[in-house]
Write an enzyme that holds these catalytic residues in place. Sequence first.
Site, PDB file in Angstrom:
ATOM      1  N   ASP A 122       2.371 -11.244   5.622  1.00  0.00           N
ATOM      2  CA  ASP A 122       1.955 -10.458   6.787  1.00  0.00           C
ATOM      3  C   ASP A 122       2.662 -11.053   8.006  1.00  0.00           C
ATOM      4  O   ASP A 122       2.263 -12.102   8.522  1.00  0.00           O
ATOM      5  CB  ASP A 122       0.425 -10.507   6.951  1.00  0.00           C
ATOM      6  CG  ASP A 122      -0.054  -9.608   8.110  1.00  0.00           C
ATOM      7  OD1 ASP A 122       0.786  -9.186   8.925  1.00  0.00           O
ATOM      8  OD2 ASP A 122      -1.267  -9.367   8.188  1.00  0.00           O
ATOM      9  N   GLN A 144       3.126  -2.046  16.544  1.00  0.00           N
ATOM     10  CA  GLN A 144       2.064  -1.552  17.429  1.00  0.00           C
ATOM     11  C   GLN A 144       2.266  -2.158  18.828  1.00  0.00           C
ATOM     12  O   GLN A 144       2.999  -3.141  18.998  1.00  0.00           O
ATOM     13  CB  GLN A 144       0.720  -1.942  16.774  1.00  0.00           C
ATOM     14  CG  GLN A 144      -0.516  -1.724  17.571  1.00  0.00           C
ATOM     15  CD  GLN A 144      -0.898  -2.964  18.355  1.00  0.00           C
ATOM     16  OE1 GLN A 144      -0.418  -4.059  18.085  1.00  0.00           O
ATOM     17  NE2 GLN A 144      -1.750  -2.782  19.337  1.00  0.00           N
ATOM     18  N   ARG A 156       7.483  11.574  -3.277  1.00  0.00           N
ATOM     19  CA  ARG A 156       8.759  12.176  -3.703  1.00  0.00           C
ATOM     20  C   ARG A 156       9.653  11.113  -4.354  1.00  0.00           C
ATOM     21  O   ARG A 156       9.744   9.992  -3.850  1.00  0.00           O
ATOM     22  CB  ARG A 156       9.488  12.772  -2.497  1.00  0.00           C
ATOM     23  CG  ARG A 156       8.781  13.970  -1.915  1.00  0.00           C
ATOM     24  CD  ARG A 156       9.579  14.611  -0.774  1.00  0.00           C
ATOM     25  NE  ARG A 156       8.908  15.824  -0.348  1.00  0.00           N
ATOM     26  CZ  ARG A 156       7.957  15.861   0.581  1.00  0.00           C
ATOM     27  NH1 ARG A 156       7.584  14.770   1.198  1.00  0.00           N
ATOM     28  NH2 ARG A 156       7.382  17.003   0.893  1.00  0.00           N
ATOM     29  N   HIS A 187       3.132 -10.759  13.380  1.00  0.00           N
ATOM     30  CA  HIS A 187       3.404 -11.569  14.576  1.00  0.00           C
ATOM     31  C   HIS A 187       4.778 -12.230  14.540  1.00  0.00           C
ATOM     32  O   HIS A 187       5.100 -12.974  15.468  1.00  0.00           O
ATOM     33  CB  HIS A 187       2.358 -12.694  14.705  1.00  0.00           C
ATOM     34  CG  HIS A 187       0.947 -12.206  14.766  1.00  0.00           C
ATOM     35  ND1 HIS A 187      -0.142 -13.050  14.830  1.00  0.00           N
ATOM     36  CD2 HIS A 187       0.434 -10.953  14.796  1.00  0.00           C
ATOM     37  CE1 HIS A 187      -1.254 -12.334  14.873  1.00  0.00           C
ATOM     38  NE2 HIS A 187      -0.932 -11.062  14.843  1.00  0.00           N
ATOM     39  N   ARG A 207       4.778   8.563   6.885  1.00  0.00           N
ATOM     40  CA  ARG A 207       6.066   8.455   7.583  1.00  0.00           C
ATOM     41  C   ARG A 207       5.864   8.211   9.084  1.00  0.00           C
ATOM     42  O   ARG A 207       4.867   8.626   9.664  1.00  0.00           O
ATOM     43  CB  ARG A 207       6.867   9.756   7.406  1.00  0.00           C
ATOM     44  CG  ARG A 207       7.206  10.102   5.967  1.00  0.00           C
ATOM     45  CD  ARG A 207       8.011  11.390   5.906  1.00  0.00           C
ATOM     46  NE  ARG A 207       7.329  12.516   6.507  1.00  0.00           N
ATOM     47  CZ  ARG A 207       6.715  13.485   5.814  1.00  0.00           C
ATOM     48  NH1 ARG A 207       6.715  13.474   4.499  1.00  0.00           N
ATOM     49  NH2 ARG A 207       6.113  14.478   6.446  1.00  0.00           N
ATOM     50  N   LYS A 249       2.794  -5.856  19.866  1.00  0.00           N
ATOM     51  CA  LYS A 249       3.726  -6.687  19.092  1.00  0.00           C
ATOM     52  C   LYS A 249       5.078  -6.813  19.802  1.00  0.00           C
ATOM     53  O   LYS A 249       5.427  -5.986  20.636  1.00  0.00           O
ATOM     54  CB  LYS A 249       3.913  -6.098  17.683  1.00  0.00           C
ATOM     55  CG  LYS A 249       2.604  -5.903  16.938  1.00  0.00           C
ATOM     56  CD  LYS A 249       1.824  -7.202  16.825  1.00  0.00           C
ATOM     57  CE  LYS A 249       0.605  -7.122  15.938  1.00  0.00           C
ATOM     58  NZ  LYS A 249      -0.411  -6.131  16.334  1.00  0.00           N
ATOM     59  N   TYR A 293       7.207  11.830  -9.794  1.00  0.00           N
ATOM     60  CA  TYR A 293       6.649  11.516  -8.483  1.00  0.00           C
ATOM     61  C   TYR A 293       5.784  10.263  -8.596  1.00  0.00           C
ATOM     62  O   TYR A 293       5.159  10.002  -9.605  1.00  0.00           O
ATOM     63  CB  TYR A 293       5.772  12.673  -7.990  1.00  0.00           C
ATOM     64  CG  TYR A 293       6.520  13.758  -7.262  1.00  0.00           C
ATOM     65  CD1 TYR A 293       7.775  14.175  -7.698  1.00  0.00           C
ATOM     66  CD2 TYR A 293       5.973  14.357  -6.146  1.00  0.00           C
ATOM     67  CE1 TYR A 293       8.458  15.177  -7.041  1.00  0.00           C
ATOM     68  CE2 TYR A 293       6.645  15.372  -5.475  1.00  0.00           C
ATOM     69  CZ  TYR A 293       7.884  15.775  -5.929  1.00  0.00           C
ATOM     70  OH  TYR A 293       8.544  16.754  -5.265  1.00  0.00           O
ATOM     71  N   PHE A 327      -6.215 -10.587  11.518  1.00  0.00           N
ATOM     72  CA  PHE A 327      -6.778  -9.294  11.885  1.00  0.00           C
ATOM     73  C   PHE A 327      -7.373  -8.651  10.626  1.00  0.00           C
ATOM     74  O   PHE A 327      -6.870  -8.851   9.517  1.00  0.00           O
ATOM     75  CB  PHE A 327      -5.683  -8.417  12.491  1.00  0.00           C
ATOM     76  CG  PHE A 327      -6.180  -7.115  13.036  1.00  0.00           C
ATOM     77  CD1 PHE A 327      -7.284  -7.059  13.863  1.00  0.00           C
ATOM     78  CD2 PHE A 327      -5.532  -5.935  12.731  1.00  0.00           C
ATOM     79  CE1 PHE A 327      -7.748  -5.853  14.365  1.00  0.00           C
ATOM     80  CE2 PHE A 327      -5.982  -4.724  13.233  1.00  0.00           C
ATOM     81  CZ  PHE A 327      -7.085  -4.678  14.043  1.00  0.00           C
TER      82      PHE A 327
END
Length: 410
Positions: free
Chosen positions: A169, A195, A227, A172, A243, A198, A236, A98
């Site tokens: 990756d 997603q 943070r 899958h 998130r 999946k 930082y 992808f």
Amino acid sequence: MAELAIRGGTPVRPQGYPSWPVHDERDVRAVVRVVESGNWGGFPEPGPNAAEFESRFAEYQGAAHGVLMGNGTITMEVALKALGIGWGDEVIVPALTFAATAYAVIAAGALPVIVDVTRDTWTIDPGQVEAAITSNTRAIIPVHLAHQMADMDAIASIAARHGLAVVEDCAHAPGQRWRDRGAGCIGEFGSFSHQSSKILTAGEGGSLLTGDEQLARRAHSIIDCGRPKDPAEREYTFGANYRLGELHAALLVTQLDRFPQQQAERAENGAYLEELLPTVPGVRVLAHSDRITRWSFYRYLFAIDPDQFGGAANERVVEALEAEGIAAEVQYPPMSRYDLFQPSLSRLPVCVAYADRLDPAKMSFPVAEAAGGSESVYLGENVFRAGREGIEHAVEAIAKVQKNAHELMG
Ligand SMILES: Cc1ncc(COP(=O)(O)O)c(C=O)c1O
């Protein structure tokens, strides 16, 4: 009278396959609990459901740390940033995946160096990886495609010899294991997508797994506006808000409860498919490696020989299978067919600066181009959740389409 359902014949499996995602009262209750708690977002990071999912998924897969975030694209961007990879660096990715795999490299500010895949598994070709290494190379992103895994022995050995990082990756590959090590637990980071399509999904979401505590802390920091994540570390990190909210995290917890049983079911039915499918003329089953010691069968990838399908390429064969009631699709084009790299379209600085190296017109990946262009067919994950009969119907439909392929033309 026509035989194929696409021409008006009787479909092999009119009832179709089970729907996805699987859900029941447990998911509803989990979401209701979050709604009633009033703690909907992902701040403070991680929220209670996110923290539970992170540790349970990491343990299931075999990693020390999990970091949950918005999706399985930014996971790879964050992994590269946590590794200190950016402008001027090169990251090697496969030509059949992808667009997100290459996009994440660009988003981190680095140059994706695309190499072809092997014909036997359609995963990144280790020989080509080695040939593409320059003094700027910093990492490799092998993609575990559909039910396959990249050759992690070869990738790990190349990475060790050249001092490169590996980000797997695993969009899958939840549940998959390579020589009894979980996918995503071999490289510095494993990246997962949650997603909708999946097999471990909350509609959206992504996980990073790592065995390195400092990398995990850095990833947590990058996704939480930089943070610091260790009281002793006051500075930082360069970060933003990536998130995941608690509503999605709660769904991942309930979905993970079901996952091991679904994995076992898919693995059993997948093995049965691999017994039956090679009998169909014109079908090439990809190599089955014994080094994959646990299988998940997020979609099943096989090759057709268009000449033995009446000259029809994969797109037409997939249409015919869909008409027979079999969940099938073509999925990814080769990287040379993505618009992602067109400087005039993307305007990404890296695309402009490296316009010459990212020009699709100058790319050539013969194996990925044949796979994406005419050979690759993906069977849907739900084909593996309908018992032996579901598998038999899928194979019957493929054989029927092959036998009557003359009906596909014109
Ligand atoms: C191989 C691969 N990598 C990365 C991704 C990106 O995941 P997400 O859609 O969660 O950003 C996907 C998902 O579609 C994928 O198939």
